[in-house]
Design a protein around this motif. Structure first.
Motif, mmCIF file in Angstrom:
data_model
loop_
_atom_site.group_PDB
_atom_site.id
_atom_site.type_symbol
_atom_site.label_atom_id
_atom_site.label_comp_id
_atom_site.label_asym_id
_atom_site.label_seq_id
_atom_site.Cartn_x
_atom_site.Cartn_y
_atom_site.Cartn_z
ATOM 1 N N SER A 64 0.835 -1.199 0.000
ATOM 2 C CA SER A 64 0.000 0.000 0.000
ATOM 3 C C SER A 64 0.869 1.248 0.000
ATOM 4 O O SER A 64 0.634 2.191 -0.758
ATOM 5 C CB SER A 64 -0.887 0.017 1.240
ATOM 6 N N VAL A 65 1.869 1.227 0.873
ATOM 7 C CA VAL A 65 2.731 2.403 0.959
ATOM 8 C C VAL A 65 3.445 2.628 -0.375
ATOM 9 O O VAL A 65 3.517 3.756 -0.885
ATOM 10 C CB VAL A 65 3.740 2.241 2.106
ATOM 11 N N LEU A 66 3.923 1.543 -0.935
ATOM 12 C CA LEU A 66 4.640 1.676 -2.205
ATOM 13 C C LEU A 66 3.711 2.257 -3.277
ATOM 14 O O LEU A 66 4.066 3.208 -3.993
ATOM 15 C CB LEU A 66 5.167 0.301 -2.634
ATOM 16 N N VAL A 67 2.508 1.713 -3.333
ATOM 17 C CA VAL A 67 1.537 2.202 -4.326
ATOM 18 C C VAL A 67 1.265 3.682 -4.094
ATOM 19 O O VAL A 67 1.244 4.495 -5.028
ATOM 20 C CB VAL A 67 0.227 1.391 -4.226
ATOM 21 N N LEU A 68 1.084 4.008 -2.831
ATOM 22 C CA LEU A 68 0.750 5.388 -2.485
ATOM 23 C C LEU A 68 1.884 6.326 -2.845
ATOM 24 O O LEU A 68 1.663 7.425 -3.388
ATOM 25 C CB LEU A 68 0.468 5.447 -0.978
ATOM 26 N N LEU A 70 4.167 5.852 -5.082
ATOM 27 C CA LEU A 70 4.278 5.973 -6.539
ATOM 28 C C LEU A 70 3.155 6.845 -7.094
ATOM 29 O O LEU A 70 3.393 7.746 -7.906
ATOM 30 C CB LEU A 70 4.237 4.577 -7.176
#
Lengths: 105, 131, 570, 509
Positions: A64-68, A70
């Motif tokens: 989630s953090v990575l998606v956010l 990006l």
């Protein structure tokens, strides 16, 4: 200047100074690994099937953090404008509040 | 081509035809002549034609002048047109007199009694006034 | 219970009295007493309808007391107390009065039993709150306030239009459950939706909150949106479309929050995201979910106030709340930093109120078996912790020391701010520690245990890996301190596009009007001139004509008349 | 007070006239002159208010002066709408009379006696309009009102005032003679009477297809209602001193216009006739357009009084729209709006005047920061503005509410949208004045060479008589919210005629 040892700072500040370093990160990693491992030891009463996947929550959170990050980066690239973009119709373009203004407010 | 009816129609109404011709002659003179005196002449001709029209209307064949004679079988002409025209003649004379008087004044003012010349002079004066 | 004075009127009466009190500690004490008295009153309320009144033949309900309104009334009063404590040092009468009016209106709306009363207080919140933005006293704040006010009043007029249509249709003005379907109910939903910051209707929120005064933002963050959530829970519980609207609300603002520079705007977006949680739960509409709404509203008011207070303190001491101008502040504001971290943790860590309420909502969604929505909420939980619990404190208080070379270090926040933040943190903690007491306040009697090993373990995993991911990505340079600049949201549509269209329209209409009036004037002038040409002193119709042509024309005219009259007689 | 109704009515119409004479006699004694003016206004209000209990209990006091032609007489009858208008006009006259003193003295205006005389004359005409029993009487007083206010508009006697007054007189007289008189004569020919009768006098006597034409003659003929495109006189008349703008152009004159409009709708045509034939549909659209266009123009005006004038144009069309909706609730909303708008707008105008007296500022952009210096004036302005916008707990909320209900009843949902958009436009053009005055700092204008605010600390308000009246009317706006029920029950018999009553029975085909 090392905040951890700067005695002119209050004790809480020195404590927080420690957090600012590498130590916090590794503490977190340690806690994370322990929590993740507990997935294998503890069987939860999942409602959805995919909850049973080991490390599901850990992975989901990190993803989630990575998606956010990006998505945020993409948005920033697409939609970022100067602070004066809406000037004079917004407070963004104004200088920082002066001391007396802050007191008045 | 003169059949009985039409020939009698024309002949019996000869006085009206004369009136029409006379009236048109007068009208033509008024319209076509620039000379103001000639216009007055035309006007008088026109006037006379009108008089004759009325008098003809009032004429009754075999009638006498409408003066009481005491004879109950006497036939009189219609007195009304005669009276009217008597008045009109007087008015006509007055009109002619007034017209001629005006022509005299115009002649004094413009030095001419030709209508188109008067109009030219008028326009010249206007132009000078507006300039 | 007629001996209870309506709590909303306590605030309003106090607002009227306040200006005559001398500025200083007495006034500040008075201010603090007001919400406490109101909370005390609300505490003593028992369920039922009290205080009805007649207005223009409508029988209206000033006080409709049930557990849902009591929960909101209590938290509003308590949060108002905290915010006023936080604003102890403020001497500005306008802000004090409007804060009281704002809180009073919000509480009045919560207890309103009919739409007319709701509308009165609904507009009250709109008008009172804008002064907190204008009080900043800058040109930008003025414009922001105007935009905010117009949108808020738009919500009010849409509400009143919806009311009128609804009343026309059903003859009822009761503020109760509605079924979506008619134009009137849709209008009411949109009116609520504006204040609840539904997607595309949300831009006022990130626009206005960062523009208010340091203390004003704290007050703003408490009432308007939660009042909207309350109204949605009251009228539209179980309306399916809300689930999808809420889901969008979870995602969209989060991305902006993750990318914004102004930290108070980050919090505004985070707030919007949390509203999404509540909207989803309203859409689920089961007793468990509605309990979750109420609980989350309470918890969210507390921890979001705490975060806004911390950022307000930073703004108060440094003059800016932009990440690009902050960093390393823990050296001079350590207590604030610590409390800010607590605020971040309070959002979802076990032992804090946010954990309980979020678990409620997640469980209710899971029970309704909505896997995609559930996953979205999980994403939201992780994301909100990332943006408001980790990224925000880190950017504000840690990292590079931006004040190292400054002539004077910023001071620690004043005592009253620290005290207010401390109390807020303590209340989050207290509610989290005593979930049973917390639950007993909620509107429905549903047994629920948040502290199961499942929940605790799950939540801890999510939180720790979120934090790990943040620090790891920070080290890899994927997350950086943002550069100055703003992010354009859908507000571009109204602030730029709509403005441009309006300007274009104005330009066109002005020119069209000018062209039309010029043409008309020209026509008229030309007409008059032609008349003058014909009849003026020089005109051909005024010139003397030769007598001959006159006669000719008269003859023609006469002939014409003859023909006409003969043809008529034929 | 024990008077025969007919005497009391004559007294109400004549009192201001007597006042005019007395004012004229005390030319050289300003104190006496103003005392007369105030006493007359109070006496008038007392007399007018004396009718209220009777009218509310269903009585219709009447008086006939003389008969011009059989069944055409100069006559009066008090019915609820007229009662409301008379109360508004006479009640606000008291406040304005006070305000006039503060303003005229504060500004050192010339020709004050003429001013007060014309003022009283105009009030007399307004009362005559309110109590008129037939269209003929109404028309006469309508023209008297126009002519008596002309010297007030031209008061300053400079070029601008004269040209403004010319526009004023030209449009008002032109429309009333050109359209209204024709409409009245036409009505007379069709119906054989001009008496106001509940349910109308035209039903069954006119071809429905030409009904819109007759309505159009009335609608445009009543130029005082400032229906676009005959609204230009209203902004033009803003050259007048502020009390004139306040009472005459926010209350007496324009309200006489919309009052006549309501009268014509309710008592000449009858709302049932309008509803059945839909003759007023076009008027509804025109009024809606008028609302939005005038509001938009108001947005662009920097001169405070001009902005308020266009705001009035827009607000008057609310009332016309309420009539054109041809529903009971629309009439109710329209009638209420007469009172609500009068109270709100007079507050705004008096505040504008107070600002002018205190600082000689007329442009909104020069008013930044003035709020801190004149908090009472701008506070009253804020309340008046909020009432005009239609926010609770202020009177304006109710009239808007009933207009919206009326639109819903008529099935014209789009009109609700018009009201909504108009509210937002009101916010956009009224509140910036207050917001800028209170919250945008002033100095940048002081340096720009414009007339700078005298930078002494503390409050510098206009004279007390300039500030007190708007504060009173602002409180009035608040009270109207809670006492709107009284207006409701006053108007009720007009808006909701008893279906069994004779007047409504006669409507039945």
């Amino acid at each position: 200047m090392n905040a951890k040892t700067d005695t002119s700072l209050p004790a809480i500040a020195r404590l927080l100074g420690r957090l600012d370093g590498r130590m916090l990160f590794w503490l977190l990693v340690l806690a994370g690994v322990l929590l993740a491992l507990s997935d294998f030891a503890y069987h939860r009463h999942e409602i959805f099937d995919f909850e049973a996947v080991p490390l599901f929550y850990a992975g989901f959170a990190a993803a989630s953090v990575l998606v956010l990050v990006l998505a945020g980066g993409i948005f920033r690239a697409l939609f970022k404008r100067g602070e004066n973009f809406y000037a004079p119709f917004s407070t963004d373009s104004e200088p920082p509040l002066k001391a007396q203004e802050r007191d008045h407010a | 081509m003169f059949d009985d009816f039409s020939s009698s129609f024309i002949i019996q109404h000869y006085n009206y035809w004369m009136v029409i011709v006379l009236m048109m002659v007068g009208l033509y003179i008024v319209v076509s002549r620039g000379n103001l005196v000639k216009k007055i002449v035309g006007l008088n001709l026109f006037q006379t034609a009108v008089f004759m029209l009325y008098i003809s209307v009032g004429k009754i064949i075999g009638g006498t002048a409408p003066i009481l004679t005491g004879n109950p079988d006497e036939v009189y002409s219609n007195p009304l047109p005669h009276v009217l025209i008597l008045t009109a003649i007087v008015v006509g004379v007055a009109t002619t007199a007034l017209g001629l008087a005006l022509i005299v004044r115009i002649n004094e003012r413009y030095g001419t009694i030709e209508e188109d010349e008067i109009a030219d002079i008028e326009q010249e004066i206007d132009r000078q006034e507006s300039a | 219970m007629p001996d209870i004075f309506p709590p909303a009127l306590i605030f309003i009466a106090a607002a009227i009295v306040l200006p005559v009190l001398p500025k200083g500690n007495l006034r500040a004490l008075f201010l603090l007493a007001v919400p406490l008295v109101a909370a005390h009153e609300i505490w003593q309320l028992s369920e039922g309808v009290t205080h009805t009144y007649e207005l223009l033949g409508y029988s209206l309900t000033l006080m409709r007391v049930d557990q849902l309104s009591i929960v909101f009334g209590l938290i509003f009063s308590f949060a108002a107390f905290l915010a006023l404590l936080y604003a102890w040092h403020v001497k500005d009468t306008v802000q004090q009065v409007t804060t009281l009016l704002y809180a009073g209106s919000a509480i009045g709306a919560v207890f309103a039993g009919d739409f007319v009363t709701l509308f009165i207080f609904w507009e009250g919140t709109a008008v009172a709150s804008v002064f907190l933005i204008w009080a900043r006293g800058t040109e930008g704040a003025y414009y922001t306030g105007m935009r905010y006010l117009i949108i808020q009043i738009a919500s009010g007029v849409i509400l009143v239009a919806g009311m009128a249509l609804h009343y026309h249709e059903t003859g009822s003005l009761a503020f109760g459950a509605l079924t979506l379907g008619s134009l009137g109910t849709w209008a009411i939903l949109i009116a609520f939706g504006i204040k609840a910051a539904f997607p595309l209707l949300h831009t006022w929120l990130p626009d206005a909150y960062p523009a208010a005064t340091p203390t004003g933002t704290v007050v703003l963050s408490i009432f308007t949106t939660k009042l909207a959530i309350y109204s949605l829970a009251r009228s539209f519980a179980g309306t399916e479309i809300l689930i999808y609207i809420g889901t969008v609300m979870v995602f969209w603002p989060l991305i902006y929050a993750a990318a914004e520079n102004d930290l108070r705007r980050v919090l505004a977006y985070a707030l919007n995201n949390q509203l999404g949680f509540m909207v989803i739960a309203v859409g689920i509409g089961t007793p468990l979910a509605l309990n979750g709404v109420a609980a989350h509203a309470v918890a969210h008011i507390l921890y979001k106030s705490l975060l806004f207070m911390a950022m307000g303190a930073v703004l108060y001491r440094t003059g800016t709340a932009k990440a690009s101008g902050l960093g390393g502040l823990y050296r001079s504001m350590p207590i604030t930093a610590l409390l800010c971290i607590v605020g971040g943790l309070a959002m979802s860590t076990p032992l804090f109120a946010g954990f309980v309420s979020k678990s409620l909502i997640l469980s209710s969604v899971a029970k309704a078996y909505e896997p995609l929505i559930w996953a979205a909420l999980l994403f939201g939980s992780a994301g909100i912790f990332y943006v408001a619990g980790v990224r925000l404190p880190y950017l504000a208080f840690f990292g590079e020391d931006k004040f190292a070379g400054a002539p004077e270090r910023p001071k620690e926040a004043p005592w009253n701010m620290l005290l207010a933040m401390g109390l807020t943190a303590a209340s989050c903690f207290a509610l989290g520690l005593m979930p049973a007491t917390f639950m007993s306040f909620l509107p429905y009697d549903v047994a629920y245990d948040a502290y199961t090993p499942d929940h605790i373990l799950t939540q801890l995993q999510v939180l720790s890996f979120t934090a790990i991911a943040f620090f790891a990505l920070w080290r890899f340079g994927l997350i950086k301190r943002p550069a100055p600049g703003i992010l354009v949201d859908s507000d571009w549509l109204n602030r730029r596009l709509a403005l441009a269209i309006v300007k274009l329209g104005a330009y066109i209409s002005r020119n069209m009007w000018g062209l039309m009036s010029r043409t008309a004037t020209r026509r008229l002038d030309a007409f008059l001139a032609s008349i003058y040409r014909a009849h003026g002193p020089q005109g051909p119709l005024a010139r003397s004509w030769p007598a001959g042509s006159m006669v000719l024309w008269i003859a023609v005219l006469l002939g014409f008349t003859l023909i006409l009259s003969f043809s008529q007689s034929l | 007070m024990d008077m025969s109704p007919s005497f009391a009515i004559s007294l109400a119409v004549l009192l201001p006239l007597i006042g005019t004479v007395l004012i004229g006699m005390s030319d050289r004694r300003p104190n006496q002159r103003e005392a007369v003016s105030i006493l007359t206004s109070i006496a008038l209000f007392y007399v007018v208010a004396g009718f209220l209990p009777d009218v509310m209990s269903g009585a219709r006091p009447s008086a006939t002066w003389f008969e011009v032609l059989p069944s055409l007489s100069l006559a009066f009858e008090i019915e609820p709408l007229g009662m409301l208008f008379a109360l508004v006009a006479s009640g606000l006259w008291i406040v304005t009379a006070l305000y006039c003193i503060g303003y005229m003295r504060g500004n050192k205006e010339s020709h004050q006696t003429r001013f007060y005389m014309c003022f009283a004359l105009a009030i007399s005409a307004a009362i005559g309009i309110a109590f008129a029993a037939n269209m003929f009487t109404l028309f006469i007083f309508y023209e008297v009102l126009t002519i008596s206010t002309y010297p007030l508009v031209a008061h300053k006697q400079n070029e601008a005032a004269k040209s403004g007054a010319r526009t004023y007189l030209g449009i008002l007289i032109g429309t009333s003679i050109g359209f209204q008189l024709i409409a009245i004569i036409w009505t007379w020919i069709l119906a054989g009477t001009l008496d106001f009768k509940l349910g109308g006098i035209l039903a069954g006597k006119i071809d429905p297809t030409i009904l819109p034409v007759l309505l159009g003659l009335y609608a445009f003929g009543i130029g005082k209602a400032a229906l676009m495109p005959f609204h230009r006189w209203l902004p033009a008349a803003m050259v007048a001193p502020t009390p004139v703008s306040a009472l005459l152009h926010a209350v007496a004159v324009v309200k006489a216009g919309v009052f006549t409009m309501l009268k014509v709708g309710v008592y000449i045509f009858g709302i049932d006739l309008l509803a059945v034939t839909q003759a007023s549909d076009w008027l509804m659209w025109l009024a809606a357009a008028s609302i939005l266009i005038a509001s938009t123009i108001a947005l662009t005006k920097d001169n405070l009084k001009a902005r308020l004038a266009y705001s009035t144009v827009s607000q008057l069309s609310y009332i016309t729209l309420g009539m054109a909706l041809a529903t009971s609730l629309g009439v109710m909303g329209g009638a209420m709006h007469i009172a609500m708008h009068a109270m709100g707008k007079i507050t705004l105008f008096m505040c504008a005047g107070a600002i002018y007296v205190a600082t000689h500022k007329t442009e909104i952009s020069d008013m930044d920061g003035l709020g801190r210096i004149m908090p009472f004036t701008f506070g009253a302005f804020l309340i008046g503005a909020l009432s005009i916008i239609g926010l609770p707990p202020l009177g304006g909320a109710w009239s808007k509410w009933y207009l919206m209900l009326g639109a819903a009843d008529a099935g014209h949902q789009i009109m609700i949208v018009v009201f909504m958009v108009s509210s937002l436009l009101n916010v956009a053009y009224l509140l910036p004045i207050v917001a800028r005055a209170f919250f945008v700092p002033a100095p940048r204008f002081a340096s720009a060479g414009a007339a700078a605010v005298p930078v002494r600390g503390g409050i510098q308000e206009a004279p007390i008589l300039c500030v007190l009246p708007p504060v009173i009317t602002a409180i009035g706006c608040l009270l109207l919210f809670f006492y709107a029920g009284e207006i409701y029950s006053l108007i009720y018999p007009v808006a909701f005629p008893d279906p069994s009553s004779a007047a409504v029975q006669s409507l039945a085909p």
